[in-house]
Design an enzyme around this catalytic site. Structure first.
Site, PDB file in Angstrom:
ATOM      1  N   GLU A 183       1.033  -8.829  12.047  1.00 18.60           N
ATOM      2  CA  GLU A 183      -0.253  -9.346  11.580  1.00 18.60           C
ATOM      3  C   GLU A 183       0.009 -10.799  11.143  1.00 18.60           C
ATOM      4  O   GLU A 183       0.733 -11.039  10.181  1.00 18.60           O
ATOM      5  CB  GLU A 183      -0.732  -8.512  10.392  1.00 18.60           C
ATOM      6  CG  GLU A 183      -2.097  -8.890   9.906  1.00 18.60           C
ATOM      7  CD  GLU A 183      -2.556  -8.047   8.714  1.00 18.60           C
ATOM      8  OE1 GLU A 183      -1.707  -7.428   8.042  1.00 18.60           O
ATOM      9  OE2 GLU A 183      -3.763  -8.044   8.453  1.00 18.60           O
ATOM     10  N   GLU A 240      -7.196  -0.145   1.481  1.00 17.72           N
ATOM     11  CA  GLU A 240      -7.679  -0.995   2.574  1.00 17.72           C
ATOM     12  C   GLU A 240      -6.538  -1.931   2.917  1.00 17.72           C
ATOM     13  O   GLU A 240      -6.302  -2.918   2.222  1.00 17.72           O
ATOM     14  CB  GLU A 240      -8.913  -1.806   2.138  1.00 17.72           C
ATOM     15  CG  GLU A 240     -10.102  -0.966   1.715  1.00 17.72           C
ATOM     16  CD  GLU A 240     -10.631  -0.067   2.822  1.00 17.72           C
ATOM     17  OE1 GLU A 240     -10.290  -0.291   4.004  1.00 17.72           O
ATOM     18  OE2 GLU A 240     -11.361   0.875   2.489  1.00 17.72           O
ATOM     19  N   GLY A 247       0.826  -1.215   0.000  1.00 16.18           N
ATOM     20  CA  GLY A 247       0.000   0.000   0.000  1.00 16.18           C
ATOM     21  C   GLY A 247       0.856   1.258   0.000  1.00 16.18           C
ATOM     22  O   GLY A 247       0.603   2.210  -0.733  1.00 16.18           O
TER      23      GLY A 247
END
Ligand code: SIN
Length: 477
Positions: A380, A252, A235
């Site tokens: 994550e 997102e 991103g």
């Protein structure tokens, strides 16, 4: 699904300039599903040109008529739920029941934006001086490049393309390398619904070409917006590429969602919620519960209840209803999850259950005795690993929950009315699940705070990403 799938450019299914293909495999058993055209920069340019050429025509289609196309796409998706779900499971691995849910979720966006596009209102603004009137009107941005992830290979393209088309934009969709087949099926349905040629295009490519294609989409002057769902790292790269020509971006990105269980919570409901938030799609969702916090006085009880349920999960072929969890998407993901578990254990984490690879999947795993500097807490995970930490009081839980640069989703369970109100407002995330985990729905805005992204998808705000608001100032009246 044919033996070779092509790209869709300017209303034609084409092989692409190189005529090369790449293989799509079933992540459960590595079997070849089919080959797909391996697009390159030249193909992207053609697709963008086609979308650019179709834009004046599509933007002129009345919202009421655009709505008819969108409604038809939604209906066709629902009519083909079973066939599409099977393709989705074959290429992504998720259980068939989850795949069916994803097709319905996809259809819901087309139905929603069929309604919303008729409501993209402008304003009449009271003028500060006489002899003048002020208006705003809403206009489509132009060509939208939609770069989509593998974890929801039809849901994410559907969420993006439905909003873009509703706003009057034309599109170039780039599905993920691991999962182009569901997107290709979506585009076949869009074609079947009669969308004019050039309005929707799809470029598929192998991992070898993905960087060049992403760069072209972000730097091509005919592209007005890049919408991307995927990792924070990618991103950031796309954002800086788009920055050179100040393109609109909608991002997102990744999350690191806290899931807090307070001692006042209905514990059964909290554990049920946690099962869904953690193990849906084998933990491969941006909004998955990544950091689980349990208040000390209910810790033992909750851990016992949760462990009992986790041990019942069976990992296997998503096509077979016996299994609630499928494989991980590819070797990179398997290695990532295994590394995070191994490094956390090396730093002192305890494996309560699971902890190992199982076929091409990973055992549903619970880790306890954590410290906040462990990889399973900081990173994550994107896998079926539940990392659990004990906390004393609300202030400590909120403080730990907010101690991350991510801010996509956050969940908590409590029955204390005042606490519920306080905690929702204190958590730094774009989406809060208060005694609930089903936060993602077409009616509600989906998007994050901090490094988790820019913009909102779905909801009444979803059209804004693809629109400009123009002021018309009428003088001399
Ligand atoms: C994700 O992007 O990983 C989650 C998508 C959703 O639940 O809507």
């Amino acid at each position: 699904m044919g033996s070779t799938e092509k790209m869709f450019i300017g209303g034609e299914w084409v092989e692409g300039a190189s005529r090369l293909t790449f293989i799509v495999r079933n992540p459960f058993n590595n079997e070849e599903l089919c080959t797909v055209s391996d697009g390159g920069v030249e193909d992207v340019r053609q697709a963008v040109d086609a979308a650019h050429q179709a834009f004046p025509l599509w933007r002129a289609v009345l919202p009421r008529d655009r709505a008819e196309y969108l409604r038809k796409i939604g209906d066709l998706l629902l009519a083909e739920t079973d066939r599409l779900a099977k393709i989705l499971t074959l290429e992504n691995g998720k259980p068939l029941e989850e795949a069916r849910g994803e097709i319905k979720f996809s259809a819901s966006f087309f139905h929603w934006f069929a309604e919303e596009c008729r409501r993209s209102y402008g304003d009449v603004i009271p003028s500060p001086v006489s002899g003048k009137e002020l208006f705003t009107i809403v206009e489509p941005l132009g060509v939208a490049a939609l770069i989509c992830p593998w974890n929801f290979p039809i849901g994410m393209p559907a969420r993006k393309v439905s909003a873009a088309l509703a706003a009057g934009c034309t599109c170039v969709i780039k599905p993920a390398e691991d999962t182009p087949l569901s997107t290709i099926e979506l585009v076949k349905i869009i074609q079947k619904a009669g969308i004019p040629q050039g309005v929707v295009n799809v470029i598929t490519c192998s991992r070898d070409n993905v960087q060049n294609i992403g760069t072209e989409l972000c730097t091509n002057p005919k592209v007005s917006i890049v919408s991307f769902t995927g990792s924070c790292e990618v991103g950031r790269t796309l954002y800086s590429l788009c920055g050179k020509s100040l393109k609109r971006v909608a991002l997102e990105l990744g999350g690191n969602a806290p899931f807090i269980i307070f001692s006042s919570a209905n514990l059964q409901s909290a554990v049920n919620g946690l099962m869904g938030a953690k193990f849906r799609n084998a933990g491969q969702t941006c909004v998955t519960a990544n950091r689980i916090l349990i208040q000390e006085d209910v810790y033992d009880e909750v851990l016992k209840m949760f462990t009992e349920q986790v041990k019942k999960l069976k990992v296997g072929n998503g096509i077979d209803a016996e299994f609630q969890q499928g494989p991980l998407i590819n070797n990179k993901q398997k290695e990532r999850v295994a590394r995070i578990v191994a490094e956390s254990v090396a730093k002192g984490a305890t494996v309560v259950c699971g902890g190992k690879q199982e076929g091409n999947g990973f055992e549903p795993t619970i880790l306890t005795d954590l410290t906040v500097d462990m990889p399973c807490w900081k990173e994550e995970i994107f896998g079926p690993v539940a990392s659990i930490l004990k906390f004393k009081d609300e202030a400590e839980a909120v403080n730990i929950a907010n101690n991350t640069d991510r801010g996509l989703a956050a969940y908590f369970y409590s029955s204390d009315y005042q606490q519920i109100s306080r905690v929702s407002r204190s958590l730094e995330a774009g989406m809060i699940g208060e005694n609930d985990v089903a936060i993602s729905t077409t009616e509600a805005p989906f998007g994050g705070y901090k490094s988790s992204g820019i913009g909102k998808e779905g909801s009444k705000y979803g059209l804004d990403e693809y629109s400009n608001r123009k002021l018309i100032c009428k003088g001399g009246l």
